[in-house]
Design a protein around this motif. Structure first.
Motif, short mmCIF file in Angstrom:
data_model
loop_
_atom_site.label_atom_id
_atom_site.label_comp_id
_atom_site.label_asym_id
_atom_site.label_seq_id
_atom_site.Cartn_x
_atom_site.Cartn_y
_atom_site.Cartn_z
N GLU A 319 76.33 17.40 -38.92
CA GLU A 319 76.68 15.99 -39.14
C GLU A 319 78.03 15.62 -38.55
O GLU A 319 78.32 14.43 -38.37
CB GLU A 319 76.65 15.68 -40.64
N CYS A 392 72.33 12.34 -40.15
CA CYS A 392 72.85 11.70 -38.93
C CYS A 392 71.93 11.85 -37.73
O CYS A 392 72.39 11.98 -36.60
CB CYS A 392 74.23 12.28 -38.60
N LYS A 399 74.91 7.25 -41.43
CA LYS A 399 74.33 8.13 -42.43
C LYS A 399 73.01 7.54 -42.95
O LYS A 399 72.97 6.41 -43.42
CB LYS A 399 75.30 8.32 -43.61
#
Length: 509
Positions: A319, A392, A399
């Motif tokens: 992420e 992601c 998000k």
């Protein structure tokens, strides 16, 4: 240095403006002009306007994009004496160690000068795509070893420059590996990874840093008096009380943001302790990727005793644009870095298997719990699943909604993020994998048709996707491996371009 994400990678571009000025008034086969265009000083005036346009193109396409860093330009003024000065090369190559890419503006009369420059540097070069004559003068240079990137227009050139940036992300990465046994391959799991990390270093430039898995797991608690059991008397990068407080706060935030949470708080904290320990080690060794052997670690029984898995570590790394792979699959780490640098989206790895039909026409699910309804027919289907989805997939700067569940079915430990892939039906995906012998790159494309495992625990969240030809895809995949790291979007052309630059044969499916 700190942990390097793909967003930290910059392509340093050095502009060079080549020009030529006639010093005398004359006409002939190299002088197709008339009137004042033949006068001394006219060339300098025109070159000034061309340079202004060159600078505007750079400003518009590169300077306002934080993925690029444009270095100070060099202007070379040659004449119809066809003089070539050594001082010019010294000026042009002054930033050669820093520059990743040379962007040049070609000019009539500078062919020999440009060719020599192209052969002196080992860095890639591209010509201003507005100057098509200049690009078509590189034929001999390329065949003699010059690295020239060709493009018909600025959008194509920028895309290829970003491909070179992704290549740089792999070539300059340090990868943290935490083996239990052999440092090249795990005993069980990702055994179809690279056969030789030394060969990876020599061909791709990637470096590797190692920490023993037992030492890593010892560091997940504050340093006891006298040191850790595996490193007695040494001061190591154990978690501090401040780190533990951070893990608790992060666990609360992650649980609070989840659409649903099927795991106890302490187990989420335990997973964050693993992530924080890996983060500290990656920071110490200036790393951009991580992998640890799941089965090899599991069989120590220490994961069971400390009640954690590395699943959340991988999801959180991805992420933020850090390559991170299960099962000591080093190949996947590098491919993820490449994919994320290309796309600006989190990558995903899974056990990737064909979904053929049985004689009765039903699908041959690898596990009955995966079985879901498929829209659009049951031909040419594949399935991929693991326990490391992210929030992601659509961009590192956004998000998605998520849920939290656990890995261990009985004890309930091991935090895993859950993504509802049903929301992404119709999404095109691109996956790649470098062969274990570093000769080829598999590049596959497909379209998501159904999500699986969203509301289950353990290692089974993923999706079914459709490929162009299941038989062709499978026959090509089998010599590359089980895990096919992927990203959302169609990046097949980019990956094929990069594969060739890395000295790999693209194998498309």
């Amino acid at each position: 240095m700190t942990v390097r994400t793909v967003e930290d990678v910059k392509l340093y571009v050095k502009p060079i403006f080549f020009s030529m000025e006639h010093q005398y008034y004359y006409e002939g086969p190299c002088r197709m002009a008339s009137g004042e265009a033949l006068e001394l000083g006219f060339d300098a005036l025109i070159n000034g306007k061309i340079y202004e346009g060159f600078q505007k193109a750079i400003q518009f396409n590169l300077a306002n994009d934080d993925r690029f860093c444009v270095l100070d330009p060099v202007i070379i003024r040659s004449t119809d004496d066809w003089d070539i000065k050594e001082a010019w090369f010294e000026e042009m190559l002054a930033d050669d160690q820093k520059a990743d890419f040379y962007l040049i503006n070609t000019a009539f009369g500078t062919n020999t000068l440009i060719e020599e420059f192209a052969l002196r540097t080992k860095k890639p070069i591209a010509a201003n795509p507005f100057k098509m004559f200049g690009q078509l003068c590189f034929g001999s240079s390329v065949r003699r070893g010059a690295d020239v990137v060709f493009a018909l227009d600025w959008p194509e050139l920028k895309r290829k420059m970003l491909d070179v940036r992704a290549e740089k992300a792999v070539r300059t990465a340090n990868i943290l590996l935490a083996p239990r046994f052999d440092g090249t391959k795990a005993m069980v799991g990702g055994t179809d990874t690279f056969d030789s990390l030394t060969q990876v270093r020599d061909k791709l430039g990637t470096n590797f840093r190692f920490v023993n898995i037992h030492e890593l797991m010892d560091m997940m608690e504050p340093l006891p008096e006298g040191g850790n059991h595996t490193t007695p008397g040494r001061k190591t990068m154990n978690l501090t009380d401040e780190d533990l407080a951070w893990c608790e706060a992060q666990a609360d935030e992650l649980m609070g943001g989840a659409q649903a949470c099927q795991i106890e708080r302490q187990y989420v904290i335990n997973s964050f302790k693993a992530y924080k320990t890996v983060d500290k080690l990656m920071d110490y060794y200036d790393c951009a990727g991580f992998s640890a052997p799941c089965p090899d670690s599991c069989s120590t029984r220490r994961l069971n005793e400390q009640q954690f898995t590395f699943c959340l570590t991988h999801s959180l790394n991805l992420e933020r644009g850090v390559g991170s792979a299960c099962e000591y699959d080093v190949t996947t780490v590098l491919c993820m870095i490449l994919e994320m640098a290309l796309s600006g989206k989190a990558a995903y790895m899974g056990n990737t298997l064909p979904l053929p039909k049985l004689p009765d026409g039903t699908l041959n699910w690898a596990d009955p719990k995966y079985a879901v309804e498929i829209e659009g027919g049951t031909d040419d289907l594949y399935i991929t699943s693991h326990s490391t989805p992210t929030r992601c997939f659509h961009g590192l700067d956004c998000k998605d909604d998520y849920e939290l569940r656990h890995f261990a079915l009985d004890a309930g430990f091991g935090a895993v993020e859950r993504h509802d892939f049903d929301q992404d039906k119709g999404q095109v995906i691109t996956m790649c994998r470098i062969s274990s012998d570093l000769t080829q790159m598999f590049i596959g494309r497909g379209t998501i048709v159904a999500g699986i495992g969203f509301d289950t625990d353990n290692c089974n969240n993923g999706f079914v996707f459709r490929v162009a030809d299941e038989q062709d895809f499978f026959q090509k995949q089998v010599t590359f491996g089980l895990h096919l790291p992927l990203i959302y979007g169609d990046y097949g052309e980019d990956l094929a371009f990069i594969a060739k630059r890395l000295g790999l044969e693209p194998v498309l499916a």
